[in-house]
Design a protein around this motif. Structure first.
Motif, PDB file in Angstrom:
ATOM      1  N   UNK A 105       0.843  -1.180   0.000  1.00 22.96           N
ATOM      2  CA  UNK A 105       0.000   0.000   0.000  1.00 22.96           C
ATOM      3  C   UNK A 105       0.885   1.239   0.000  1.00 22.96           C
ATOM      4  N   UNK A 106       0.653   2.128  -0.956  1.00 19.02           N
ATOM      5  CA  UNK A 106       1.431   3.360  -0.999  1.00 19.02           C
ATOM      6  C   UNK A 106       1.254   4.163   0.276  1.00 19.02           C
ATOM      7  N   UNK A 107       0.052   4.110   0.826  1.00 23.41           N
ATOM      8  CA  UNK A 107      -0.212   4.846   2.064  1.00 23.41           C
ATOM      9  C   UNK A 107       0.683   4.333   3.192  1.00 23.41           C
ATOM     10  N   UNK A 108       0.910   3.005   3.221  1.00 29.37           N
ATOM     11  CA  UNK A 108       1.778   2.423   4.237  1.00 29.37           C
ATOM     12  C   UNK A 108       3.213   2.892   4.049  1.00 29.37           C
ATOM     13  N   UNK A 109       3.670   2.880   2.815  1.00 27.91           N
ATOM     14  CA  UNK A 109       5.041   3.303   2.528  1.00 27.91           C
ATOM     15  C   UNK A 109       5.227   4.776   2.870  1.00 27.91           C
ATOM     16  N   UNK A 115       7.499   8.875   9.210  1.00 22.35           N
ATOM     17  CA  UNK A 115       8.075   8.570  10.534  1.00 22.35           C
ATOM     18  C   UNK A 115       9.599   8.606  10.482  1.00 22.35           C
ATOM     19  N   UNK A 116      10.165   8.067   9.393  1.00 22.46           N
ATOM     20  CA  UNK A 116      11.616   8.015   9.277  1.00 22.46           C
ATOM     21  C   UNK A 116      12.242   9.382   9.034  1.00 22.46           C
ATOM     22  N   UNK A 117      11.453  10.335   8.523  1.00 24.63           N
ATOM     23  CA  UNK A 117      11.978  11.692   8.351  1.00 24.63           C
ATOM     24  C   UNK A 117      12.405  12.261   9.693  1.00 24.63           C
ATOM     25  N   UNK A 121      16.581  12.829  11.511  1.00 23.82           N
ATOM     26  CA  UNK A 121      17.107  14.072  12.075  1.00 23.82           C
ATOM     27  C   UNK A 121      17.824  13.839  13.404  1.00 23.82           C
ATOM     28  N   UNK A 122      17.583  12.668  14.016  1.00 21.71           N
ATOM     29  CA  UNK A 122      18.183  12.379  15.315  1.00 21.71           C
ATOM     30  C   UNK A 122      19.600  11.847  15.148  1.00 21.71           C
ATOM     31  N   UNK A 123      20.390  11.939  16.195  1.00 23.98           N
ATOM     32  CA  UNK A 123      21.760  11.420  16.170  1.00 23.98           C
ATOM     33  C   UNK A 123      21.751   9.919  15.928  1.00 23.98           C
ATOM     34  N   UNK A 175      16.653   4.991   5.547  1.00 24.54           N
ATOM     35  CA  UNK A 175      16.228   4.231   6.719  1.00 24.54           C
ATOM     36  C   UNK A 175      15.186   3.185   6.357  1.00 24.54           C
ATOM     37  N   UNK A 176      14.312   3.525   5.406  1.00 19.70           N
ATOM     38  CA  UNK A 176      13.319   2.545   4.958  1.00 19.70           C
ATOM     39  C   UNK A 176      14.036   1.315   4.410  1.00 19.70           C
TER      40      UNK A 176
END
Length: 211
Positions: A105-109, A115-117, A121-123, A175-176
């Motif tokens: 599902x594109x919505x899932x991706x 979320x990974x964005x 940004x985190x260390x 990350x994905x």
């Protein structure tokens, strides 16, 4: 348009395999939990099978999933395709609802990328990308247009070439690819990395729109 790479249609392939195993469509329905009428329409080439259907057929009938994909009209992505052919194939897959339904599902991706964005940004997220990308790429084969795209994104992230938003988008795609939580398991390049390729395409499209 996706190329049809098989001499047999999905219906012909399924029909001949059922004959070989002396199986009826009703029995195949019981084994796969797919409605008999749906199987009949697929075998008679009146509808396209979803990835979920093809995976079940593959498991029950011992037919390689790549062969089923080709018979159903999808171009299984070879490692030596040119980048332009690869991009066109992925773009087509992004817009092919039959293949993306149920399993992908594109919505899932897109939700996972969002979320990974933040994580990018985190260390911790940045370190995970820098330390785990090379090994994951090696495990994925490390060659071909998909790998080339991933390498370019990684180089851009590593050298911090871009603004904060652009780097977060690039980081989300990386990350994905790295994190082992996929819509489709990474057990077969042509299918297992399909959602990773779609994630890269989505991220790339966003970057193009922002440039």
């Amino acid at each position: 348009m996706l190329e049809v790479n098989s001499d047999q249609s999905i219906g012909q392939l399924l029909r001949s395999t059922l004959d070989e195993h002396s199986l009826s469509m009703r029995k195949l329905s019981e084994l796969t939990d797919i409605d008999t009428s749906t199987i009949s329409r697929i075998i008679n080439d009146k509808r396209k099978a979803t990835l979920d259907h093809l995976e079940k057929f593959s498991s029950v009938l011992a037919i390689p999933l790549a062969k089923l994909l080709e018979a159903d009209g999808y171009s299984v992505i070879p490692e030596k395709k040119s980048s332009s052919e690869y991009d066109a194939t992925i773009e087509q897959l992004v817009n092919t609802s039959d293949l993306l339904s149920t399993k992908l599902s594109l919505a899932q991706v897109e939700s996972q990328l969002a979320d990974y964005e933040d994580y990018a940004k985190t260390t911790e997220g940045k370190q995970r990308i820098l330390y785990e990308f090379t090994e994951k790429l090696k495990a994925a084969g490390g060659i071909g247009p998909f790998a080339d795209q991933m390498k370019k994104l990684f180089t851009r992230f590593k050298t911090q070439k871009g603004n904060t938003r652009e780097l977060a988008i690039i980081g989300s795609a990386l990350l994905y690819f790295i994190v082992p939580v996929d819509v489709i398991p990474d057990y077969l390049f042509a299918v297992g990395y399909l959602d990773d390729a779609v994630a890269v395409q989505i991220a790339s499209n966003v970057l193009v729109k922002k440039s």
